[in-house]
Design an enzyme around this catalytic site. Sequence first.
Site, PDB file in Angstrom:
ATOM      1  N   GLY A  89       0.807  -1.208   0.000  1.00 21.96           N
ATOM      2  CA  GLY A  89       0.000   0.000   0.000  1.00 21.96           C
ATOM      3  C   GLY A  89       0.839   1.256   0.000  1.00 21.96           C
ATOM      4  O   GLY A  89       0.461   2.270  -0.600  1.00 21.96           O
ATOM      5  N   ASP A 284       0.301   0.528  13.611  1.00 26.16           N
ATOM      6  CA  ASP A 284       1.008  -0.727  13.355  1.00 26.16           C
ATOM      7  C   ASP A 284       1.355  -1.471  14.642  1.00 26.16           C
ATOM      8  O   ASP A 284       1.699  -2.656  14.605  1.00 26.16           O
ATOM      9  CB  ASP A 284       2.278  -0.466  12.547  1.00 26.16           C
ATOM     10  CG  ASP A 284       1.975  -0.140  11.092  1.00 26.16           C
ATOM     11  OD1 ASP A 284       0.848  -0.410  10.642  1.00 26.16           O
ATOM     12  OD2 ASP A 284       2.862   0.390  10.407  1.00 26.16           O
ATOM     13  N   ARG A 314      -7.082  -5.832  10.986  1.00 25.83           N
ATOM     14  CA  ARG A 314      -6.173  -6.313  12.032  1.00 25.83           C
ATOM     15  C   ARG A 314      -6.832  -6.557  13.380  1.00 25.83           C
ATOM     16  O   ARG A 314      -6.478  -7.513  14.083  1.00 25.83           O
ATOM     17  CB  ARG A 314      -4.997  -5.349  12.181  1.00 25.83           C
ATOM     18  CG  ARG A 314      -3.993  -5.486  11.053  1.00 25.83           C
ATOM     19  CD  ARG A 314      -2.815  -4.569  11.194  1.00 25.83           C
ATOM     20  NE  ARG A 314      -1.830  -4.882  10.155  1.00 25.83           N
ATOM     21  CZ  ARG A 314      -0.833  -4.081   9.801  1.00 25.83           C
ATOM     22  NH1 ARG A 314      -0.676  -2.921  10.406  1.00 25.83           N
ATOM     23  NH2 ARG A 314       0.006  -4.446   8.856  1.00 25.83           N
ATOM     24  N   LYS A 381       7.004  -9.670   3.737  1.00 25.13           N
ATOM     25  CA  LYS A 381       6.577  -8.338   3.318  1.00 25.13           C
ATOM     26  C   LYS A 381       7.458  -7.257   3.930  1.00 25.13           C
ATOM     27  O   LYS A 381       7.793  -6.266   3.280  1.00 25.13           O
ATOM     28  CB  LYS A 381       5.116  -8.122   3.701  1.00 25.13           C
ATOM     29  CG  LYS A 381       4.540  -6.775   3.302  1.00 25.13           C
ATOM     30  CD  LYS A 381       3.071  -6.698   3.643  1.00 25.13           C
ATOM     31  CE  LYS A 381       2.488  -5.333   3.357  1.00 25.13           C
ATOM     32  NZ  LYS A 381       2.534  -4.965   1.932  1.00 25.13           N
TER      33      LYS A 381
END
Length: 404
Positions: A89, A284, A314, A381
Amino acid sequence: MTAEIFPGQAHGRVTVPPSKSIAHRYLICAALAEGESVIHHVPASDDLLATCDALSALGVFIAWEGDTVRVRGTKRLVPTKELACRECGTTLRLMLPLCLLGEGEATLTGTPKLISRPLGVYERLCEEDGFSFLRGHDRVTVSGCLTPGVYRIPGNVSSQFVSGLLLALSRLEGDSVIEMTTEVESRSYIGLTLDAMAAFGVNAEWTGERSLKVPGGKSYRAGEHAVEGDWSSAAFFEALTALGDPVTVEGVTIASHQSDKACRTYFEALRADTPTLSVRDCPDLAPILMTVAALSHGATLTDTARLKLKESDRGRAMAQELAKCGIRTIQEENSITVLSGTPVPPSEPLFGHNDHRIVMALAILLTRVGGVIRNAEAVSKSYPEFFDHLAALQIKVETDKRNA
């Protein structure tokens, strides 16, 4: 890939990888500078490879030498092929405005999940300015020519929209202003963009709580820079320290402008009590905060609505996996409460939800109760070496790439 984590106490030292967020910004600023820049300590994660691929598609020379990247920038970013954003993203949102600098049509590709994530800010901008914006199953095609002016966008969707505009508008001849129509979330990530621009000689600045001035007619200066350590990655090992394991985390500095350095303060609060913690500026951290809350006294996280817009939902993903370990959560529109309890070995394999931060948070949970994570390959990732680093801390880890 599956990863089986066996319960045990971690001990030792771990050096975390460089900051992915800062590396994205340095690479793009170097691409906007004339001449060759050298960027040291760039982690070869999937996300950063995506940004390098996208820059190459715009005619920027990129060469890797270990963890050093040489970038030969250009004044004209001309699409020569599709910009492959993979699942990142950050790459998509930072690169898309650069494709609106009037050098022709550009197509940015990615997984269907990536392309389905919010892009409405750019879509409305294109509509208002008469640009073309076409979204397909796995691609977005845009064309148009940004001009200096005042751009009004929401500040509570993703700071990456603001950062993308900052980088693109700085290439124009005239001054521009970005005004945020709502309260700004993840302000520190906008700060990282401003820091990166300044490191390459372009100084944009806040002129109010919700307003940024972007100077025109400036040139980025090529140079040599090093990416600092990543607090987002450090948080997973800092969690082990907070849980009582003798682990020393190296490679990060408390002087950093990264918002995720708040993990230390938040973990202290979790170990001491049942706190209420806002993740407005550090979304995050939410998965690992939920893990530590589950292993401590519980907690309530606020400002969690944007967690739905990440690689996975999440909050819901963590709630599903914690439930397999006997931990209950309460999901509300903009808050998540992790109830106090005693985690037990999961009744079935945990699932990574194709989200690197979910996988790493679950791995820390399993150092206490043991178990298996499916879809564990998602760590590539941002942190391909994560399981190796966990194993180096004397936690037994067995991975099997034959099973996803």
